[in-house]
Design a protein around this motif. Structure first.
Motif, PDB file in Angstrom:
ATOM      1  N   SER A 135      27.842 100.776  96.751  1.00 38.29           N
ATOM      2  CA  SER A 135      26.789 100.287  97.647  1.00 38.29           C
ATOM      3  C   SER A 135      25.870  99.284  96.955  1.00 38.29           C
ATOM      4  N   GLU A 136      25.975  99.169  95.638  1.00 41.36           N
ATOM      5  CA  GLU A 136      24.988  98.361  94.901  1.00 41.36           C
ATOM      6  C   GLU A 136      24.823  96.920  95.406  1.00 41.36           C
ATOM      7  N   PRO A 137      25.904  96.181  95.659  1.00 37.99           N
ATOM      8  CA  PRO A 137      25.677  94.797  96.117  1.00 37.99           C
ATOM      9  C   PRO A 137      24.977  94.721  97.473  1.00 37.99           C
ATOM     10  N   PHE A 138      25.216  95.707  98.324  1.00 38.10           N
ATOM     11  CA  PHE A 138      24.704  95.657  99.695  1.00 38.10           C
ATOM     12  C   PHE A 138      23.336  96.325  99.815  1.00 38.10           C
ATOM     13  N   SER A 140      30.658  95.163 104.435  1.00 35.18           N
ATOM     14  CA  SER A 140      29.610  96.166 104.668  1.00 35.18           C
ATOM     15  C   SER A 140      30.131  97.288 105.572  1.00 35.18           C
ATOM     16  N   GLN A 141      31.036  96.940 106.482  1.00 35.19           N
ATOM     17  CA  GLN A 141      31.588  97.972 107.368  1.00 35.19           C
ATOM     18  C   GLN A 141      32.570  98.876 106.622  1.00 35.19           C
ATOM     19  N   ILE A 194      24.733  89.388  97.631  1.00 34.71           N
ATOM     20  CA  ILE A 194      25.829  90.373  97.572  1.00 34.71           C
ATOM     21  C   ILE A 194      26.919  89.863  96.625  1.00 34.71           C
ATOM     22  N   TYR A 195      27.240  88.584  96.797  1.00 35.35           N
ATOM     23  CA  TYR A 195      28.309  87.980  96.000  1.00 35.35           C
ATOM     24  C   TYR A 195      27.949  87.981  94.508  1.00 35.35           C
TER      25      TYR A 195
END
Ligand SMILES: [Zn+2]
Length: 665
Positions: free
Chosen positions: A468-471, A420-421, A5-6
């Motif tokens: 939403s791409e990183p998650f 994410s939340q 994600i980072y």
């Protein structure tokens, strides 16, 4: 997960990122496994490296290089690193007494030895580290050590080793961690470091008497290798070199330039190696930067028990990818939303199902599906033009523009579950906006207003595609394709392309007149049966472990000959059998004992049907005092044994000459 994600987030911000990982292939368990399977350690690591590398790729982990420590470039790099420290007099050279297994004819270090942890009393501590309390120690510190190879109690034998004098780095570590990173390191990481430094550090051997690993490259190093935890972190450097060679870059910029930020993503059992030992090695070498942060996670348990690969108490990624095809993002999301960032946490399949059904399907997926379906239905998929924006519209768009900063702030503080939340909250914002504005009703009386509602909803959908791409990278790509905007897997050039920061500043993310594609489900409901299948798999592991660990009961106290002679056991044959009414376990048997035909009530109905046992030769204890079971008098006992799986087995005097009535003694 957090590292991916980072890295994805940083790339979206335009940073120059190199995301490195690799297989640590010099661990002692590898050699133990190889010995067991009768293959070479290299065979073992070749097999698993390929599986692990492929699984990471399929799961969408975007390593720039996933390397391995058996690679030539790593052997050279680690060897050179050791040599530099050796040449600069950074090691203590000492002949010490080490644990030695005479039976196996080898020294015991690290995972070759198990004993009681001197700190917490855990009886299963390894030679280099206790997994219960996290303490790192020398094998000779263990109380009551035992060889993991032969089980023998080891003796002490003299051998020469090189030690990194960690005690000489205490001041540096105090200054760098305790003063320098009090505010920005996670409290669980900082606290562990502080406790080690406060306890006082001791020299640590960085070489071992083993034949699997990187040979010690100095005089007197014959038959010795580098300690696995000395070579493994250097693997990050070798992997960067390997990547740089491939990409035509200068690896040193990433390890020696002060403007480079080094971040280690690990679990808490690795904190000592990444925060104390590796930084001391880097400091000793002198030309490297130090980690800026080490946001270690606590442990993730599985259904209430500690994850264990050896006990098969695990969710295997290759199996997950088969059982839940194209649902990488569901696991990515469940793992992130439930990450053990501040304390140990539990992965449960029920939570996994709930995260999918109640959040990904019911909120994110539902919102996107409504937007796309309605846009196609009302406007043939063309983004409509808005008219006057209402106060609610303005507020909604303002709220949307605040999300990039909110999510960034969480990510940059390594709070991935919070991030994410917040992403889900953005989907909630869209879902609620549509539910409240009800365009499917408004369209009947006010076409202009409907266009405005749909325009606003499409802006939110577009922001979700970007943020939403990183998650949820697979979902993000799918959504970008549906919205017909640029995505990382599309080859088409498209004017509609939004960066992370565009979401915060652009008035319009997806313009009116833009043609979007047809609806496609982003997520689908996971049914109870699919979850039960996973729970059954774990239950089977549990059962298998119980059987594997079944212990033989200890012998009872000695009895006299006359005690034994009191038992009158005979060969008998079951001649009739019927189920005892309303009793699950009981069969009522008629047994020919050679003396008589008698009734015996036996608790075997869960293992055998009445038909199966008729005609069976059995061993009968005939002089046992009769007992009434459910009103039926039982005269004697049939001898049985029971397997760990709970299957009953007759002690069976089968054979041509074993006639009924023969004595058993
Ligand atoms: Zn311990």
């Amino acid at each position: 997960m957090p590292a991916d994600i980072y890295a994805r987030y940083l790339r979206m911000q335009g940073h120059d990122v190199v995301f490195i990982c690799g297989s640590d292939e010099h661990g002692v368990p590898i050699t133990i496994k190889a010995k067991k399977e009768g293959v070479s350690p290299q065979d073992i690591v070749d097999k698993y490296h390929a599986i692990i590398k492929k699984s990471f790729e399929e799961f969408g982990i975007t390593f720039d290089n996933y390397s391995r420590t058996s690679a030539k470039i790593h052997h050279e790099t680690a060897s050179e690193f050791f040599k530099t420290l050796y040449d600069n007099g950074k090691f203590l050279e000492e002949v010490t007494e080490q644990l030695y297994d005479k039976e196996a004819n080898q020294f015991l270090a690290d995972r070759f030895v198990i004993g009681t942890c001197p700190k917490c009393g855990n009886e299963e501590s390894y030679g280099d580290q206790c997994e219960n309390c996290g303490t790192s120690h020398n094998a000779t510190d263990l109380i009551n050590p035992k060889s993991a190879i032969t089980g023998a109690t080891p003796s002490l034998k003299q051998t020469k080793h090189w030690f990194l004098p960690l005690d000489q780095y205490e001041d540096f570590l105090k200054e760098w961690i305790l003063k320098g990173h009090k505010k920005d390191w996670k409290t669980n990481v900082y606290g562990q470091c502080k406790s080690w430094i406060d306890d006082g550090l001791r020299p640590r051997a960085v070489t071992r008497d083993l034949d699997w690993g990187i040979p010690v490259p100095v005089e007197g190093g014959e038959g010795k290798v580098l300690y696995v935890w000395f070579d493994a972190p250097i693997g990050y450097i070798s992997a960067t070199k390997e990547w740089a060679e491939r990409e035509g870059k200068d690896w040193e910029l990433y390890w020696k330039d002060e403007s480079t930020k080094l971040v280690h993503f690990i679990g808490k059992d690795n904190i000592v190696f990444h925060c104390i030992i590796f930084p001391s090695m880097l400091k000793a070498e002198g030309s490297y930067i130090l980690p800026d942060n080490v946001p270690a996670n606590e442990f993730l348990n599985l259904e209430g028990n500690k994850l264990s690969t050896s006990k098969n108490w695990a969710v295997w990624l290759p199996e997950y990818l088969l059982d839940f095809p194209d649902q990488q993002d569901v696991l990515r999301y469940a793992l992130t939303a439930n990450a053990p960032e501040t304390k140990d946490n539990d992965f449960t399949w029920k939570d996994f199902q709930a995260r999918n059904n109640n959040e990904l399907v019911a909120i994110f997926g539902n919102f996107i599906n409504r937007v796309v379906v309605l846009t196609n239905k009302y406007y043939d998929g063309i983004v409509p033009a808005h008219t006057d924006l209402s106060k609610r519209d303005e507020e909604t768009l303002a709220a949307l523009r605040a999300y990039p900063a909110v999510i960034s702030s969480s990510i940059e503080r390594y709070r991935f579950r919070e991030a994410s939340q917040e992403l889900m909250n953005l989907a909630r914002l869209g879902n609620k906006y549509l539910a409240d504005e009800e365009p499917w009703k408004v369209i009947k009386e006010d076409e202009a207003r409907t266009k405005t509602i749909m325009f606003v909803a499409l802006q939110i959908a577009s922001s979700l595609a970007t943020l939403s791409e990183p998650f949820l990278p697979f979902t993000s790509n799918k959504l970008k394709n549906i919205l017909n905007v640029s995505s990382s897997d599309s080859t088409k050039e498209n004017s509609v392309e939004n960066t992370w920061n565009d979401v915060a500043i652009k008035e319009i993310l997806i313009p009116s007149g833009h043609q979007i594609g047809k609806a496609e489900l982003l997520f689908s409901k996971i049914e109870d049966e699919a979850i039960q299948k996973q729970l059954d798999k774990l239950q089977a592991s549990k059962k298998a472990n119980e059987i594997a660990n079944a212990v033989v009961e200890p012998q009872k106290e000695t009895i006299g000959w006359d005690d034994f002679e009191k038992l009158d056991m005979r060969v008998g044959t079951i001649i009739e059998a019927e189920k005892m009414p309303k009793a699950k376990k009981l069969l009522v048997l008629k047994v020919d004992t050679g003396i008589d035909v008698r009734t015996i009530v036996s608790g075997i109905a869960e293992s055998f049907t009445a038909e199966e046992v008729v005609g069976k030769k059995v061993t009968v204890l005939v002089n046992l005092v009769p007992r009434a079971l459910r009103g039926v008098e039982s005269e004697g006992m049939i001898l049985m044994t029971e397997t760990p799986e709970g299957q009953l087995v007759f002690v069976n005097p089968e054979g041509a000459k074993a006639d009924n009535g023969l004595k058993i003694s």
